[in-house]
Design a protein around this motif. Structure first.
Motif, short mmCIF file in Angstrom:
data_model
loop_
_atom_site.label_atom_id
_atom_site.label_comp_id
_atom_site.label_asym_id
_atom_site.label_seq_id
_atom_site.Cartn_x
_atom_site.Cartn_y
_atom_site.Cartn_z
N GLU A 51 14.69 -66.04 75.40
CA GLU A 51 14.25 -66.11 74.02
C GLU A 51 13.03 -67.01 73.91
N LEU A 52 12.21 -66.72 72.90
CA LEU A 52 11.13 -67.62 72.51
C LEU A 52 11.63 -68.43 71.32
N HIS A 53 11.45 -69.73 71.38
CA HIS A 53 11.91 -70.60 70.30
C HIS A 53 10.71 -71.10 69.50
N LEU A 54 10.56 -70.59 68.30
CA LEU A 54 9.47 -70.96 67.42
C LEU A 54 9.94 -72.07 66.48
N ASP A 55 8.99 -72.85 65.95
CA ASP A 55 9.38 -73.88 64.98
C ASP A 55 9.86 -73.23 63.69
N ILE A 56 9.03 -72.37 63.09
CA ILE A 56 9.45 -71.68 61.88
C ILE A 56 8.52 -70.49 61.63
N VAL A 57 9.06 -69.43 61.06
CA VAL A 57 8.28 -68.26 60.65
C VAL A 57 8.50 -68.07 59.16
N LEU A 58 7.43 -67.90 58.40
CA LEU A 58 7.51 -67.62 56.97
C LEU A 58 7.01 -66.20 56.75
N ILE A 59 7.82 -65.38 56.07
CA ILE A 59 7.52 -63.96 55.91
C ILE A 59 7.21 -63.66 54.45
N GLY A 60 6.07 -63.00 54.22
CA GLY A 60 5.69 -62.57 52.88
C GLY A 60 5.99 -61.09 52.70
N THR A 61 6.59 -60.75 51.55
CA THR A 61 6.96 -59.36 51.30
C THR A 61 6.50 -58.93 49.91
N ASP A 62 6.20 -57.64 49.79
CA ASP A 62 5.89 -57.03 48.51
C ASP A 62 7.08 -56.17 48.08
N THR A 63 7.68 -55.55 49.08
CA THR A 63 8.93 -54.82 48.87
C THR A 63 9.95 -55.43 49.83
N GLU A 64 10.79 -54.63 50.40
CA GLU A 64 11.73 -55.14 51.40
C GLU A 64 11.07 -55.26 52.76
N LYS A 65 9.90 -54.64 52.91
CA LYS A 65 9.23 -54.61 54.21
C LYS A 65 8.31 -55.82 54.37
N PRO A 66 8.35 -56.49 55.53
CA PRO A 66 7.41 -57.60 55.76
C PRO A 66 5.96 -57.12 55.68
N GLU A 67 5.13 -57.87 54.98
CA GLU A 67 3.73 -57.52 54.84
C GLU A 67 2.82 -58.49 55.60
N PHE A 68 3.30 -59.74 55.80
CA PHE A 68 2.48 -60.75 56.47
C PHE A 68 3.42 -61.86 56.93
N ALA A 69 3.10 -62.47 58.06
CA ALA A 69 3.94 -63.56 58.58
C ALA A 69 3.08 -64.72 59.05
N ILE A 70 3.57 -65.92 58.80
CA ILE A 70 2.90 -67.14 59.26
C ILE A 70 3.86 -67.88 60.18
N ILE A 71 3.47 -67.99 61.44
CA ILE A 71 4.21 -68.85 62.36
C ILE A 71 3.67 -70.26 62.16
N HIS A 72 4.56 -71.19 61.87
CA HIS A 72 4.12 -72.56 61.63
C HIS A 72 4.71 -73.49 62.68
N GLU A 73 3.84 -74.08 63.47
CA GLU A 73 4.26 -75.03 64.50
C GLU A 73 3.87 -76.44 64.10
N VAL A 74 4.64 -77.42 64.55
CA VAL A 74 4.27 -78.83 64.41
C VAL A 74 3.96 -79.36 65.80
N GLN A 75 2.72 -79.84 66.02
CA GLN A 75 2.29 -80.29 67.33
C GLN A 75 1.73 -81.70 67.23
N ASN A 76 2.53 -82.68 67.66
CA ASN A 76 2.15 -84.08 67.50
C ASN A 76 1.45 -84.67 68.72
N SER A 77 1.37 -83.94 69.83
CA SER A 77 0.73 -84.46 71.03
C SER A 77 -0.14 -83.38 71.66
N CYS A 78 -1.07 -83.82 72.49
CA CYS A 78 -2.01 -82.85 73.09
C CYS A 78 -2.34 -83.22 74.53
N GLY A 79 -1.33 -83.66 75.27
CA GLY A 79 -1.51 -83.95 76.69
C GLY A 79 -1.71 -82.67 77.48
#
Length: 300
Positions: A51-79
């Motif tokens: 499995e891929l473990h994402l921080d969170i996905v937010l889904i936008g819908t106009d009907t029951e069908k997904p129309e757009f999705a935003i994967i939102h990650e929190v990244q506090n380090s950059c090593g």
């Protein structure tokens, strides 16, 4: 174990999914105006085991069908190791979520500061011609400062997310005040964690100002839940710890980092009161701890 600085931004988005498209548009992404946004899957099953473990996905819908999705990650380090992980996992997040939902997908990453955000945004060469993945990142200072009660009441999540990026601004006092205002509009069970999150973001030079605002809020607000006792205890402990340190410093006693950390990290009101009494008479800052046998302050 994920840190509070990782989990709090995600909780704010889980609490109110429509914050994600608002942030995305603020940082320059084109996101359709859809009537409904909701949290989506945070794991994506691959064709092969795993499995891929994402921080969170937010889904936008106009009907029951997904129309757009935003994967939102929190990244506090950059090593180096983090950037290598990002280069392999984030392009896969986008392609697999797009395959699963059948709609356009963007990935947006929240970083603690501008240098981290710029590093995390380094383009990823996937090896396929013209397929270069460019993470879109932002930091609190890219979000507008929330300085009025109306804004804090309407978008409390943005008040907390943006506050750490505006603590060097001339309007710092308003920003911190509105962070406290925002906490009252959010779920009571998380308020202590929101308080802890902002407290960790406030630089030491502004800590006294923050503590005074918290003390005033506790004194003037009528708390309606069990959260009151814990929040009030936090405020009293911070106030007592600050008083112990100020008395030692005003008496001209040197306070090293070990002493400061132990006093500031104590939450036992009886212990802090004892230290406060001793701070008035001891000959050195270290002697404030004399006689602590049997008292539990949570220090080693």
């Amino acid at each position: 174990m994920p840190s509070i600085r990782h989990e709090i931004p995600l909780q704010l988005l889980r609490n109110r999914a429509e914050v994600a498209p608002r942030i995305a548009r603020t940082v320059g992404l084109s996101v359709p105006d859809l009537p409904c946004w909701r949290p989506g899957p945070e794991t994506v099953t691959l064709l092969s085991p795993g499995e891929l473990h994402l921080d969170i996905v937010l889904i936008g819908t106009d009907t029951e069908k997904p129309e757009f999705a935003i994967i939102h990650e929190v990244q506090n380090s950059c090593g180096t190791s983090e950037l290598e992980r990002i280069s392999l996992s984030w392009p896969a997040y986008v392609t697999h979520v797009r395959q699963r939902l059948g709609c356009s997908v963007v990935l947006l990453a929240f970083c603690p500061d501008e240098p981290t955000a710029r590093k995390v945004a380094t383009p990823v060469e996937t090896g396929h011609p013209d397929f270069v993945f460019r993470p879109r990142t932002y930091w609190p200072g890219m979000l507008p400062a929330i300085t009025t009660v109306a804004e804090a009441d309407q978008w409390p999540e943005l008040a907390l997310l943006s506050a750490p990026g505006h603590l060097e601004d001339a309007e710092r006092h308003k920003v911190l005040s509105m962070a406290l205002e925002a906490m009252q509009k959010l779920e009571p069970d998380w308020r202590v964690h929101y308080h802890d999150y902002i407290s960790r973001c406030v630089p030491a030079r502004y800590r006294k100002e923050w503590e005074e605002l918290v003390a005033m809020a506790i004194e003037n607000y009528h708390w309606e839940s069990d959260f009151a006792h814990e929040h009030q205890a936090i405020g009293r402990a911070e106030g007592l710890a600050g008083s112990v340190l100020r008395i030692l410093e005003r008496r001209g006693l040197a306070v090293d980092d070990a002493v400061r950390t132990r006093i500031a990290g104590c939450s036992d009101l009886d212990q802090l009161t004892a230290w406060l009494d001793r701070a008035l008479v001891v000959e050195s800052a270290e002697r404030v701890f004399d006689g602590d046998a049997g008292m539990q302050d949570g220090s080693p």
